[in-house]
Design a protein around this motif. Structure first.
Motif, PDB file in Angstrom:
ATOM      1  N   PRO A  36       0.812  -1.217   0.000  1.00  0.00           N
ATOM      2  CA  PRO A  36       0.000   0.000   0.000  1.00  0.00           C
ATOM      3  C   PRO A  36       0.850   1.274   0.000  1.00  0.00           C
ATOM      4  O   PRO A  36       1.951   1.309   0.542  1.00  0.00           O
ATOM      5  N   LEU A  37       0.317   2.315  -0.639  1.00  0.00           N
ATOM      6  CA  LEU A  37       0.963   3.623  -0.651  1.00  0.00           C
ATOM      7  C   LEU A  37       0.234   4.537   0.333  1.00  0.00           C
ATOM      8  O   LEU A  37      -0.950   4.322   0.647  1.00  0.00           O
ATOM      9  N   THR A  38       0.924   5.559   0.790  1.00  0.00           N
ATOM     10  CA  THR A  38       0.308   6.569   1.639  1.00  0.00           C
ATOM     11  C   THR A  38       0.413   7.927   0.970  1.00  0.00           C
ATOM     12  O   THR A  38       1.503   8.345   0.584  1.00  0.00           O
ATOM     13  N   PHE A  39      -0.720   8.585   0.791  1.00  0.00           N
ATOM     14  CA  PHE A  39      -0.752   9.950   0.292  1.00  0.00           C
ATOM     15  C   PHE A  39      -0.904  10.872   1.500  1.00  0.00           C
ATOM     16  O   PHE A  39      -1.917  10.813   2.202  1.00  0.00           O
ATOM     17  N   VAL A  40       0.096  11.692   1.740  1.00  0.00           N
ATOM     18  CA  VAL A  40       0.042  12.654   2.842  1.00  0.00           C
ATOM     19  C   VAL A  40      -0.544  13.953   2.320  1.00  0.00           C
ATOM     20  O   VAL A  40      -0.031  14.542   1.364  1.00  0.00           O
ATOM     21  N   PRO A  88      -1.393  17.787   3.439  1.00  0.00           N
ATOM     22  CA  PRO A  88      -1.060  18.739   4.508  1.00  0.00           C
ATOM     23  C   PRO A  88      -2.215  19.648   4.900  1.00  0.00           C
ATOM     24  O   PRO A  88      -2.003  20.707   5.487  1.00  0.00           O
ATOM     25  N   PHE A  89      -3.438  19.228   4.571  1.00  0.00           N
ATOM     26  CA  PHE A  89      -4.652  19.954   4.941  1.00  0.00           C
ATOM     27  C   PHE A  89      -5.661  18.959   5.495  1.00  0.00           C
ATOM     28  O   PHE A  89      -5.481  17.748   5.377  1.00  0.00           O
ATOM     29  N   GLY A  90      -6.745  19.466   6.075  1.00  0.00           N
ATOM     30  CA  GLY A  90      -7.697  18.614   6.753  1.00  0.00           C
ATOM     31  C   GLY A  90      -8.636  17.847   5.834  1.00  0.00           C
ATOM     32  O   GLY A  90      -8.717  18.115   4.628  1.00  0.00           O
ATOM     33  N   PRO A  91      -9.372  16.891   6.391  1.00  0.00           N
ATOM     34  CA  PRO A  91     -10.372  16.148   5.633  1.00  0.00           C
ATOM     35  C   PRO A  91     -11.418  17.105   5.049  1.00  0.00           C
ATOM     36  O   PRO A  91     -11.837  18.051   5.700  1.00  0.00           O
ATOM     37  N   GLY A  92     -11.821  16.841   3.824  1.00  0.00           N
ATOM     38  CA  GLY A  92     -12.826  17.684   3.194  1.00  0.00           C
ATOM     39  C   GLY A  92     -12.265  18.837   2.395  1.00  0.00           C
ATOM     40  O   GLY A  92     -12.989  19.466   1.623  1.00  0.00           O
ATOM     41  N   SER A  93     -10.982  19.133   2.568  1.00  0.00           N
ATOM     42  CA  SER A  93     -10.351  20.202   1.794  1.00  0.00           C
ATOM     43  C   SER A  93     -10.252  19.770   0.333  1.00  0.00           C
ATOM     44  O   SER A  93     -10.380  18.593   0.000  1.00  0.00           O
ATOM     45  N   ALA A  94     -10.022  20.730  -0.557  1.00  0.00           N
ATOM     46  CA  ALA A  94      -9.905  20.403  -1.976  1.00  0.00           C
ATOM     47  C   ALA A  94      -8.763  19.419  -2.213  1.00  0.00           C
ATOM     48  O   ALA A  94      -8.898  18.471  -3.012  1.00  0.00           O
ATOM     49  N   THR A  95      -7.641  19.627  -1.532  1.00  0.00           N
ATOM     50  CA  THR A  95      -6.492  18.737  -1.705  1.00  0.00           C
ATOM     51  C   THR A  95      -6.814  17.334  -1.232  1.00  0.00           C
ATOM     52  O   THR A  95      -6.419  16.341  -1.857  1.00  0.00           O
ATOM     53  N   ASP A  96      -7.555  17.244  -0.131  1.00  0.00           N
ATOM     54  CA  ASP A  96      -7.974  15.949   0.394  1.00  0.00           C
ATOM     55  C   ASP A  96      -8.890  15.233  -0.597  1.00  0.00           C
ATOM     56  O   ASP A  96      -8.721  14.041  -0.878  1.00  0.00           O
ATOM     57  N   GLN A  97      -9.849  15.965  -1.159  1.00  0.00           N
ATOM     58  CA  GLN A  97     -10.773  15.372  -2.120  1.00  0.00           C
ATOM     59  C   GLN A  97     -10.036  14.866  -3.361  1.00  0.00           C
ATOM     60  O   GLN A  97     -10.321  13.775  -3.868  1.00  0.00           O
ATOM     61  N   LEU A  98      -9.087  15.665  -3.847  1.00  0.00           N
ATOM     62  CA  LEU A  98      -8.325  15.254  -5.025  1.00  0.00           C
ATOM     63  C   LEU A  98      -7.455  14.045  -4.710  1.00  0.00           C
ATOM     64  O   LEU A  98      -7.369  13.098  -5.508  1.00  0.00           O
ATOM     65  N   ALA A  99      -6.802  14.055  -3.548  1.00  0.00           N
ATOM     66  CA  ALA A  99      -5.935  12.931  -3.167  1.00  0.00           C
ATOM     67  C   ALA A  99      -6.724  11.626  -3.124  1.00  0.00           C
ATOM     68  O   ALA A  99      -6.248  10.576  -3.567  1.00  0.00           O
ATOM     69  N   ARG A 100      -7.935  11.685  -2.599  1.00  0.00           N
ATOM     70  CA  ARG A 100      -8.755  10.475  -2.511  1.00  0.00           C
ATOM     71  C   ARG A 100      -9.175   9.992  -3.908  1.00  0.00           C
ATOM     72  O   ARG A 100      -9.196   8.786  -4.175  1.00  0.00           O
ATOM     73  N   ALA A 101      -9.491  10.948  -4.779  1.00  0.00           N
ATOM     74  CA  ALA A 101      -9.873  10.575  -6.139  1.00  0.00           C
ATOM     75  C   ALA A 101      -8.699   9.970  -6.893  1.00  0.00           C
ATOM     76  O   ALA A 101      -8.836   8.938  -7.575  1.00  0.00           O
ATOM     77  N   ILE A 102      -7.523  10.596  -6.763  1.00  0.00           N
ATOM     78  CA  ILE A 102      -6.324  10.069  -7.430  1.00  0.00           C
ATOM     79  C   ILE A 102      -5.936   8.727  -6.821  1.00  0.00           C
ATOM     80  O   ILE A 102      -5.533   7.791  -7.530  1.00  0.00           O
ATOM     81  N   GLY A 103      -6.066   8.609  -5.513  1.00  0.00           N
ATOM     82  CA  GLY A 103      -5.748   7.354  -4.845  1.00  0.00           C
ATOM     83  C   GLY A 103      -6.605   6.209  -5.353  1.00  0.00           C
ATOM     84  O   GLY A 103      -6.117   5.084  -5.553  1.00  0.00           O
ATOM     85  N   VAL A 127      -4.450   2.688  -1.263  1.00  0.00           N
ATOM     86  CA  VAL A 127      -3.812   3.990  -1.054  1.00  0.00           C
ATOM     87  C   VAL A 127      -4.430   4.600   0.198  1.00  0.00           C
ATOM     88  O   VAL A 127      -5.632   4.876   0.244  1.00  0.00           O
ATOM     89  N   VAL A 128      -3.611   4.800   1.216  1.00  0.00           N
ATOM     90  CA  VAL A 128      -4.063   5.364   2.489  1.00  0.00           C
ATOM     91  C   VAL A 128      -3.912   6.879   2.438  1.00  0.00           C
ATOM     92  O   VAL A 128      -2.848   7.387   2.067  1.00  0.00           O
ATOM     93  N   ILE A 129      -4.962   7.610   2.789  1.00  0.00           N
ATOM     94  CA  ILE A 129      -4.894   9.065   2.851  1.00  0.00           C
ATOM     95  C   ILE A 129      -4.616   9.468   4.288  1.00  0.00           C
ATOM     96  O   ILE A 129      -5.375   9.126   5.197  1.00  0.00           O
ATOM     97  N   GLU A 130      -3.538  10.172   4.494  1.00  0.00           N
ATOM     98  CA  GLU A 130      -3.140  10.596   5.837  1.00  0.00           C
ATOM     99  C   GLU A 130      -3.154  12.128   5.890  1.00  0.00           C
ATOM    100  O   GLU A 130      -2.327  12.780   5.262  1.00  0.00           O
ATOM    101  N   ASN A 131      -4.112  12.697   6.603  1.00  0.00           N
ATOM    102  CA  ASN A 131      -4.214  14.148   6.730  1.00  0.00           C
ATOM    103  C   ASN A 131      -3.319  14.642   7.854  1.00  0.00           C
ATOM    104  O   ASN A 131      -3.399  14.156   8.981  1.00  0.00           O
ATOM    105  N   LYS A 132      -2.439  15.592   7.516  1.00  0.00           N
ATOM    106  CA  LYS A 132      -1.553  16.197   8.512  1.00  0.00           C
ATOM    107  C   LYS A 132      -1.626  17.722   8.371  1.00  0.00           C
ATOM    108  O   LYS A 132      -0.702  18.359   7.873  1.00  0.00           O
ATOM    109  N   PRO A 133      -2.761  18.303   8.794  1.00  0.00           N
ATOM    110  CA  PRO A 133      -2.927  19.752   8.635  1.00  0.00           C
ATOM    111  C   PRO A 133      -2.169  20.539   9.695  1.00  0.00           C
ATOM    112  O   PRO A 133      -1.748  19.987  10.719  1.00  0.00           O
ATOM    113  N   GLY A 134      -2.014  21.820   9.432  1.00  0.00           N
ATOM    114  CA  GLY A 134      -1.416  22.716  10.415  1.00  0.00           C
ATOM    115  C   GLY A 134      -0.158  23.397   9.929  1.00  0.00           C
ATOM    116  O   GLY A 134       0.527  22.912   9.027  1.00  0.00           O
ATOM    117  N   ALA A 135       0.104  24.568  10.525  1.00  0.00           N
ATOM    118  CA  ALA A 135       1.301  25.357  10.224  1.00  0.00           C
ATOM    119  C   ALA A 135       1.424  25.648   8.737  1.00  0.00           C
ATOM    120  O   ALA A 135       2.510  25.558   8.168  1.00  0.00           O
TER     121      ALA A 135
END
Length: 326
Positions: free
Chosen positions: A35-39, A41-56, A67-75
């Motif tokens: 399995p791959l992990t897509f990190v 850097p924003f929270g669940p539901g963000s545009a980047t999160d939605q795209l990562a899940r679709a690409i995954g 493909v595991v989606i790992e959200n690491k938002p902040g800073a």
């Protein structure tokens, strides 16, 4: 015939080579075999999160690997970017990010916990998009001009929230070009900004279309304008901010994929092909269509050049907007 001492050395060397990790080409032939992990850097539901899940989903369809989606938002995306920068360079931990971490942050912060260039191998662009200026329906501002008038009557009292550098700079540029003074409220991710905007805790947000438009369509937020040159085909009734009161205003953002520096070129190439192919599949196409995002891909070298150009561009926007690095 080699002397015995040299034969011994060569034999030892050959044994040593057998003990070395697989070469880049060998790794690529077997990649991915887990399995791959897509990190993100924003929270669940963000545009980047939605795209990562679709690409995954598209990658899983091609490889059979999860493909595991790992959200690491902040800073301002630094936490997620730093995580991937420190990861093993094997292609199994991938940063799905935006211009926030790779182009804007170097101009917004005096010190970063990662180097946007040296710590990564670029893989491919994944898309470009625009933003939408939204307020709570209870706001007296029904147009961009209304909001500007209200802000001028209450200098420094109206607030705007942001959960990414794109969102922040869009708001900072707006107030600079409109000649108004707003209070900036930072968040870990854009969906959190939406929550407080819905609750009337802040007054305005420059949201990515994927986050803001569904709230507008549901009549939970009011759209005042879009940041693009032309109106969005998803909301043609919403004028551009440039046409609605701030001539010349324009902003946008982009998505891209990166892996840690020193990832073998063959692995980068294999991952590149998987990601580019994933953008053409159903889940990604639905994301692009529903959010007004333009599907854009590139070679790793093209992304490197694009990132360099964007870093210079964002530096100019940030400087002209009067934003001081913190």
């Amino acid at each position: 015939m080699f002397p015995r001492s040299i034969r011994t050395t060569l034999l030892a060397g050959a044994i040593g080579l057998l003990c070395l990790p697989l070469s880049g080409h060998a790794q690529a032939r077997n990649y991915p075999d887990k399995p791959l992990t897509f990190v993100v850097p924003f929270g669940p539901g963000s545009a980047t999160d939605q795209l990562a899940r679709a690409i995954g989903q598209g990658v899983t369809e091609q490889t059979g690997q999860a493909v595991v989606i790992e959200n690491k938002p902040g800073a301002s995306a630094m936490i997620g970017a730093s995580d991937v920068a420190r990861a093993a360079p094997d292609g199994y931990r991938v940063l799905i990010t935006t211009n926030t971490s790779q182009s804007a942050n170097p101009h917004l912060y005096k010190k970063l916990s990662y180097d946007p260039v040296k710590d990564f191998e670029p893989v491919t662009l994944l898309g470009t998009g625009g933003q939408i200026m939204v307020v709570n329906p209870a706001s007296p501002a029904k147009t961009v001009e209304d909001f500007i008038k209200l802000a001028k009557e209450n200098p420094g009292k109206l607030s705007f929230g942001s959960g990414s550098s794109s969102s922040r700079v869009a708001g900072e540029l707006f107030q600079q070009m409109a000649g108004i003074q707003l209070l900036h409220v930072p968040y870990k991710s854009n969906p959190l900004v939406i929550t407080d905007l819905l609750g009337e805790q802040i007054d305005m947000m420059m949201a990515d279309m994927a986050t803001g438009l569904p709230q507008v369509k549901a009549d939970k937020l009011r759209a005042l304008g879009v940041t693009t040159v032309e109106p969005s085909p998803l909301a043609p009734e919403v004028p551009t901010i440039a046409a609605a009161g701030v001539p010349g205003y324009q902003m946008g953002y982009w998505f891209g994929a990166y892996v840690p520096a020193n990832t073998p070129e063959a692995v980068v190439s294999a991952l590149h092909d998987l990601l580019v192919n994933a953008t053409t599949r159903t889940a990604a196409q639905q994301f692009y269509t529903q959010t007004g995002t333009q599907p854009v891909t590139s070679t790793p070298a093209e992304l490197a050049d694009f990132q360099k150009q964007e870093t210079e561009k964002w530096g100019g926007i940030i400087k002209n907007a009067g934003i001081q690095p913190s």
